[in-house]
Design an enzyme around this catalytic site. Structure first.
Site, PDB file in Angstrom:
ATOM      1  NE  ARG A  51      -2.920   0.326   3.293  1.00 31.91           N
ATOM      2  CZ  ARG A  51      -1.960   0.788   4.574  1.00 31.91           C
ATOM      3  NH1 ARG A  51      -1.396   1.887   4.563  1.00 31.91           N
ATOM      4  NH2 ARG A  51      -2.306  -0.116   5.346  1.00 31.91           N
ATOM      5  CE1 TYR A 103     -17.299  10.537 -15.160  1.00 31.85           C
ATOM      6  CE2 TYR A 103     -16.913  10.595 -12.834  1.00 31.85           C
ATOM      7  CZ  TYR A 103     -17.344  10.010 -14.023  1.00 31.85           C
ATOM      8  OH  TYR A 103     -17.483   8.634 -14.157  1.00 31.85           O
ATOM      9  CG  ASP A 175     -11.080  15.303 -14.624  1.00 27.40           C
ATOM     10  OD1 ASP A 175     -10.303  14.720 -15.467  1.00 27.40           O
ATOM     11  OD2 ASP A 175     -11.872  14.865 -14.109  1.00 27.40           O
ATOM     12  CE  LYS A 200     -13.636   7.239 -17.972  1.00 33.04           C
ATOM     13  NZ  LYS A 200     -14.122   8.503 -17.454  1.00 33.04           N
TER      14      LYS A 200
HETATM   15  C1  LIG Z   1     -14.567   8.667 -15.842  1.00 38.90           C
HETATM   16  C2  LIG Z   1     -13.891  10.047 -15.653  1.00 38.90           C
HETATM   17  C3  LIG Z   1     -13.861  10.322 -14.196  1.00 38.90           C
HETATM   18  C4  LIG Z   1     -13.900   9.194 -13.065  1.00 38.90           C
HETATM   19  O1  LIG Z   1     -12.838   8.311 -13.386  1.00 38.90           O
HETATM   20  P1  LIG Z   1     -13.024   6.711 -13.035  1.00 38.90           P
HETATM   21  O2  LIG Z   1     -12.073   6.095 -13.352  1.00 38.90           O
HETATM   22  O3  LIG Z   1     -14.396   6.282 -13.580  1.00 38.90           O
HETATM   23  O4  LIG Z   1     -13.287   6.763 -11.377  1.00 38.90           O
HETATM   24  C5  LIG Z   1     -13.504  11.626 -13.695  1.00 38.90           C
HETATM   25  N1  LIG Z   1     -13.273  12.585 -14.510  1.00 38.90           N
HETATM   26  C6  LIG Z   1     -13.676  12.391 -16.086  1.00 38.90           C
HETATM   27  C7  LIG Z   1     -13.661  13.762 -16.925  1.00 38.90           C
HETATM   28  C8  LIG Z   1     -13.844  11.205 -16.418  1.00 38.90           C
HETATM   29  O5  LIG Z   1     -14.405  10.905 -17.813  1.00 38.90           O
END
Ligand SMILES: *Cc1c(COP(=O)(O)O)cnc(C)c1O
Length: 395
Positions: A51, A103, A175, A200
């Site tokens: 961890r 998001y 983000d 993504k």
């Molecule tokens: C999918 C997404 C998230 C969350 O990510 P996870 O891996 O699904 O927890 C946060 N911000 C954006 C812009 C996203 O597309």
């Protein structure tokens, strides 16, 4: 030529761990150990418990720090755990300013979880700097941005927000999921914490859920490390390896997908059944010039508006190539319906106020041949009646 001068395209393949020191292996070993033997109880080795640190995860953490131009990277079990852990930098009584079309999971975290711990929030349209300035309070500690935003692809002037934040002694979180460091490097523009859903584009193959955070300040890095280790939402070694493999082709995937997205956006904007197309690569998009200044491409995600839910149903039922699903940033094109997917939990009135109507569809363009995609969409859209184009009436 040193590593810092290499372009991102080269850096994706040649990081400090490009070959295994012990074996020469060209693929990073997956270290499944949860604990590590100590030969001296007065001087522990570099790793003790996974961890706190795992060699495979560490390679990914170093790689993303290097790609974003930061000093320290952290890998988490999901994008949401990266984002939630970063929010743990806040304390009771603090206030956070959040971009309006954030998001959905981040919206839920801020409104339903942080609020229970005495952390206040305000949502603002970050494309309007005056509005942002007017919402900063004495206890505002973080300004949270997402650019391009989801699903309307609004662009926020990153440097403008950073100036406001610095003048008011708050941190900026960004983000960077939609563009990745291949197209946008926010730390270089003054942002403090860059966050990712590595699920993504970074991983890119719809086969892993992962999150990342990067900082450029050592002290902030120490604080975030403590939170990562305390909260414990770390990424497993196997999943770290999957993200590392995905990263190697990030540049070429985004390049191809962006080219196709430009073609698809141009096609959609001329189709008589489409009211509006939201894509920062279109010259008439209101954020196009800011986007050109702060990023090296418009990315592979776009949205378009049809007349209503019936029109959406017809298109969804008649396209053959896109996967109809939540998520984005994969090798296959993904078609999503924000009203029933990412924003289903939002009250209809609130959703409409944000421009997320029942006719809005989002496309994350994959690696199919652009002409095949366009033909597929044309076949479905030709079944719809003509509408009057709105041309950004709602932005
Ligand atoms: C999918 C997404 C998230 C969350 O990510 P996870 O891996 O699904 O927890 C946060 N911000 C954006 C812009 C996203 O597309």
């Amino acid at each position: 030529m040193s590593n810092t001068e290499w372009s991102i395209q080269t850096k994706l393949l040649h990081n400090s761990h490009k070959t295994d020191k012990e074996t020469g292996g060209v693929s990073v070993p997956v270290h499944l150990s949860s604990t590590f033997h100590q030969s001296d109880f007065d001087a522990f080795g570099k790793y003790d418990y996974a961890r706190s640190g795992n060699p495979t995860r560490e390679v990914l953490e170093n790689a993303i720090a290097d790609l974003e131009g930061g000093v320290r990277g952290f890998a988490f079990s999901s994008g949401m755990s990266a984002i939630s852990t970063a929010f743990l930098l806040l304390s009771k009584g603090d206030h956070v300013l959040v971009t309006e079309d954030v998001y959905g999971g981040t919206y839920r975290m801020v409104t339903e979880v942080l609020s229970r711990f005495g952390i206040e929030y305000t949502f603002v349209d970050m494309s309007d700097l005056h509005h942002v300035a007017s919402e900063i309070r004495p206890n505002t500690k973080v300004i949270y941005l997402e650019t391009p935003s989801n699903p309307l692809l609004k662009i926020t002037d990153i440097e403008g927000i950073v100036k406001l934040a610095k003048a008011n002694e708050c941190l900026t979180f960004l983000d960077n999921t939609f563009l990745t460091p291949a197209l946008q490097q926010p730390l270089g523009l003054g942002v403090d914490v860059v966050l990712h859903s590595a699920t993504k584009f970074l991983a890119g193959h719809s086969d892993v859920v992962a999150g990342l955070a990067v900082v450029k300040d050592e002290e902030l890095g120490n604080q975030l490390y403590k939170l990562q280790n305390s909260f414990g939402a770390i990424l497993g070694a196997q999943d770290s390896w999957l993200v590392l493999r995905g990263l190697k082709t990030l540049h070429v995937r985004l390049k191809q997908s962006t080219e196709s997205a430009l073609k698809l956006a141009a096609f959609l904007s001329k189709h008589p059944a489409v009211e509006e197309v939201y894509y920062p690569g279109l010259s008439y998009h209101p954020g196009c010039s800011v986007q050109r200044y702060q990023a090296s491409g418009p990315g592979a995600v776009l949205s378009f508006r049809l007349a209503d839910e019936d029109a959406v149903r017809k298109v969804v039922q008649n396209v053959q190539l896109p996967v109809f699903a939540v998520s984005l940033g994969a090798v296959e094109t993904i078609l999503s319906y924000p009203a029933k997917m990412s924003h289903a939990a939002m009250p209809r009135e609130e959703r409409y106020r944000r421009g997320i109507t029942d006719g809005l569809l989002r496309v994350s363009v994959g690696l199919e041949k652009a002409e095949d995609l366009i033909e597929d969409f044309r076949t479905a859209l030709d079944l719809l009646p003509k509408v009057k184009p709105l041309q950004y009436a709602r932005l």
